[in-house]
Scaffold this motif. Structure first.
Motif, mmCIF file in Angstrom:
data_model
loop_
_atom_site.group_PDB
_atom_site.id
_atom_site.type_symbol
_atom_site.label_atom_id
_atom_site.label_comp_id
_atom_site.label_asym_id
_atom_site.label_seq_id
_atom_site.Cartn_x
_atom_site.Cartn_y
_atom_site.Cartn_z
ATOM 1 N N THR A 212 11.229 7.196 104.081
ATOM 2 C CA THR A 212 12.314 7.371 104.469
ATOM 3 C C THR A 212 12.311 7.349 106.106
ATOM 4 O O THR A 212 13.711 7.575 106.699
ATOM 5 N N LEU A 213 11.219 7.117 106.952
ATOM 6 C CA LEU A 213 11.011 7.584 108.831
ATOM 7 C C LEU A 213 10.496 6.928 109.122
ATOM 8 O O LEU A 213 8.820 6.854 108.459
ATOM 9 N N ILE A 214 10.202 5.899 110.243
ATOM 10 C CA ILE A 214 9.406 4.908 110.670
ATOM 11 C C ILE A 214 8.630 5.942 111.637
ATOM 12 O O ILE A 214 9.673 6.386 112.582
ATOM 13 N N THR A 215 7.945 6.629 112.212
ATOM 14 C CA THR A 215 7.480 7.108 112.927
ATOM 15 C C THR A 215 6.202 6.419 113.988
ATOM 16 O O THR A 215 4.791 5.883 112.988
ATOM 17 N N GLY A 216 6.178 6.271 115.406
ATOM 18 C CA GLY A 216 5.676 5.468 116.760
ATOM 19 C C GLY A 216 4.638 7.051 117.268
ATOM 20 O O GLY A 216 5.415 7.876 117.409
ATOM 21 N N ALA A 217 3.079 6.858 117.500
ATOM 22 C CA ALA A 217 2.563 7.748 118.211
ATOM 23 C C ALA A 217 2.656 7.027 119.534
ATOM 24 O O ALA A 217 1.893 6.550 119.552
ATOM 25 N N ALA A 218 3.403 8.153 120.426
ATOM 26 C CA ALA A 218 3.395 7.855 121.796
ATOM 27 C C ALA A 218 1.958 7.555 122.304
ATOM 28 O O ALA A 218 0.873 8.453 122.153
ATOM 29 N N LEU B 8 3.686 7.176 109.743
ATOM 30 C CA LEU B 8 3.140 7.181 110.906
ATOM 31 C C LEU B 8 2.661 5.939 111.095
ATOM 32 O O LEU B 8 1.474 5.804 110.584
ATOM 33 N N ILE B 9 2.665 4.902 112.437
ATOM 34 C CA ILE B 9 2.523 3.772 113.089
ATOM 35 C C ILE B 9 1.921 3.961 114.334
ATOM 36 O O ILE B 9 1.901 4.281 115.438
ATOM 37 N N GLU B 10 0.511 3.539 114.024
ATOM 38 C CA GLU B 10 -0.457 3.846 115.509
ATOM 39 C C GLU B 10 -0.726 2.311 115.979
ATOM 40 O O GLU B 10 -1.135 1.016 115.213
ATOM 41 N N ASP B 11 -1.051 2.243 117.401
ATOM 42 C CA ASP B 11 -1.579 0.575 117.374
ATOM 43 C C ASP B 11 -3.299 0.707 117.231
ATOM 44 O O ASP B 11 -3.452 -0.504 116.610
ATOM 45 N N LEU B 12 -4.235 1.680 117.344
ATOM 46 C CA LEU B 12 -5.452 1.745 117.318
ATOM 47 C C LEU B 12 -5.726 3.568 116.556
ATOM 48 O O LEU B 12 -5.371 4.129 116.887
ATOM 49 N N VAL C 295 3.715 13.054 105.400
ATOM 50 C CA VAL C 295 3.316 12.286 105.762
ATOM 51 C C VAL C 295 2.471 11.844 104.975
ATOM 52 O O VAL C 295 1.364 11.765 105.006
ATOM 53 N N PRO C 296 2.700 10.764 103.892
ATOM 54 C CA PRO C 296 1.462 10.010 103.463
ATOM 55 C C PRO C 296 0.446 9.035 104.030
ATOM 56 O O PRO C 296 -0.562 9.296 103.543
ATOM 57 N N ALA C 297 0.829 8.141 104.995
ATOM 58 C CA ALA C 297 -0.350 7.773 105.783
ATOM 59 C C ALA C 297 -0.131 7.616 107.674
ATOM 60 O O ALA C 297 1.381 8.098 107.196
ATOM 61 N N VAL C 298 -0.980 7.069 107.912
ATOM 62 C CA VAL C 298 -0.693 6.880 109.444
ATOM 63 C C VAL C 298 -1.157 5.107 109.031
ATOM 64 O O VAL C 298 -2.645 4.997 108.524
ATOM 65 N N LEU C 299 -0.933 4.042 109.264
ATOM 66 C CA LEU C 299 -0.594 2.582 109.523
ATOM 67 C C LEU C 299 -0.891 2.005 111.009
ATOM 68 O O LEU C 299 -0.266 2.225 111.908
ATOM 69 N N ALA C 300 -2.248 1.839 110.842
ATOM 70 C CA ALA C 300 -2.348 1.203 112.112
ATOM 71 C C ALA C 300 -3.100 -0.647 112.929
ATOM 72 O O ALA C 300 -3.058 -1.258 111.233
ATOM 73 N N LEU C 301 -2.841 -0.713 113.660
ATOM 74 C CA LEU C 301 -3.309 -2.622 114.214
ATOM 75 C C LEU C 301 -4.860 -2.613 113.417
ATOM 76 O O LEU C 301 -5.215 -3.590 112.501
ATOM 77 N N PHE C 302 -5.449 -1.589 113.990
ATOM 78 C CA PHE C 302 -6.614 -1.947 114.029
ATOM 79 C C PHE C 302 -7.900 -0.465 114.528
ATOM 80 O O PHE C 302 -7.634 0.041 114.450
ATOM 81 N N SER C 303 -8.474 -0.556 114.038
ATOM 82 C CA SER C 303 -9.542 0.527 113.424
ATOM 83 C C SER C 303 -10.830 0.156 114.448
ATOM 84 O O SER C 303 -11.556 -0.749 113.792
ATOM 85 N N TYR C 304 -11.581 0.910 114.559
ATOM 86 C CA TYR C 304 -12.982 0.811 114.234
ATOM 87 C C TYR C 304 -13.913 1.570 113.581
ATOM 88 O O TYR C 304 -14.769 1.135 113.655
ATOM 89 N N GLY C 305 -13.349 2.039 112.834
ATOM 90 C CA GLY C 305 -14.018 2.220 111.847
ATOM 91 C C GLY C 305 -15.687 3.709 111.568
ATOM 92 O O GLY C 305 -16.049 3.043 111.263
ATOM 93 N N LEU C 306 -14.943 4.211 112.756
ATOM 94 C CA LEU C 306 -16.032 5.359 113.118
ATOM 95 C C LEU C 306 -15.576 6.394 112.028
ATOM 96 O O LEU C 306 -14.825 6.773 111.349
#
Length: 213
Positions: free
Chosen positions: A67-73, A119-123, A144-155
């Protein structure tokens, strides 16, 4: 709209958003040595790729019923804004720490209380900065159900951190996919590919072996 992980990896390499230097590693702000440097801001200037990413993020976002889209600064903010606009949802962004003046807010925009805030992240690297933002949203009364990102280092440490926090995360592409694409394109040779895998398996040991923290 789907954006296959391998296709996005190819776009990241072509745009110069990801650089790979196994033999001449980068130094991160933490002092760690790394064979990879990622700057997804480069994608903001490429309209066709940007539109495909936003469409893919929006399609994934719907699955979490936000119900709300948030971005990590700061790097997650433009992607969150574009996704919120596409989904016709309110949008807010989350600072790494509260402001030290004014209202002292950490979450900027509409009040998050009572919202299902994606929450949306780039990385995603270690996951710690993302989880700090998620905790700030929770402190305001959001789910906060999840964080959605473009890319992950997979660490591995990121996977552990998210599991311990009880928050899921998804990415459009990942380090393993990108490493395979880089080898296929000849960006790295077999030795470079092996070095990338060794770094991913134990970033701290790899860093120390290459003169880092």
């Amino acid at each position: 709209m789907d954006f296959p992980p391998r296709d996005l990896a190819a776009c990241l390499l072509k745009a110069g958003a990801v650089k790979l230097q196994p033999q001449d590693p980068f130094t991160w702000a933490s002092g760690l040595k790394s064979p990879i440097y990622c700057d997804n801001r480069q994608l903001l200037g490429l309209q066709e790729i940007r539109d495909r990413i936003v469409a893919a993020l929006a399609a994934r976002s719907v699955e979490f019923r936000p119900t709300l889209i948030t971005g990590a600064a700061t790097a997650g903010v433009p992607w969150a804004a574009m996704v919120a606009d596409r989904l016709k949802l309110p949008m807010a962004y989350v600072r790494p720490t509260p402001k030290n003046h004014g209202m002292g807010r950490q979450v900027e925009g509409p009040l998050a209380k009572g919202h299902r805030a994606l929450l949306i992240e780039d990385l995603i690297s270690t996951g710690m900065s993302s989880l700090k933002c998620a905790e700030a949203l929770k402190a305001e009364g959001a789910d906060v159900p999840a964080v959605l990102a473009l890319f992950s280092y997979g660490l591995p440490q990121a996977e552990r951190a998210f599991a311990e926090a009880g928050i899921g995360f998804e990415t459009l592409s990942s380090f393993d996919v990108l490493a395979e694409e880089a080898e296929a394109q000849g960006v790295v040779d077999a030795a470079g590919f092996a070095a990338l895998g060794a770094w991913r398996a134990d970033t701290a040991a790899w860093s120390r072996a290459h003169g880092g923290a």
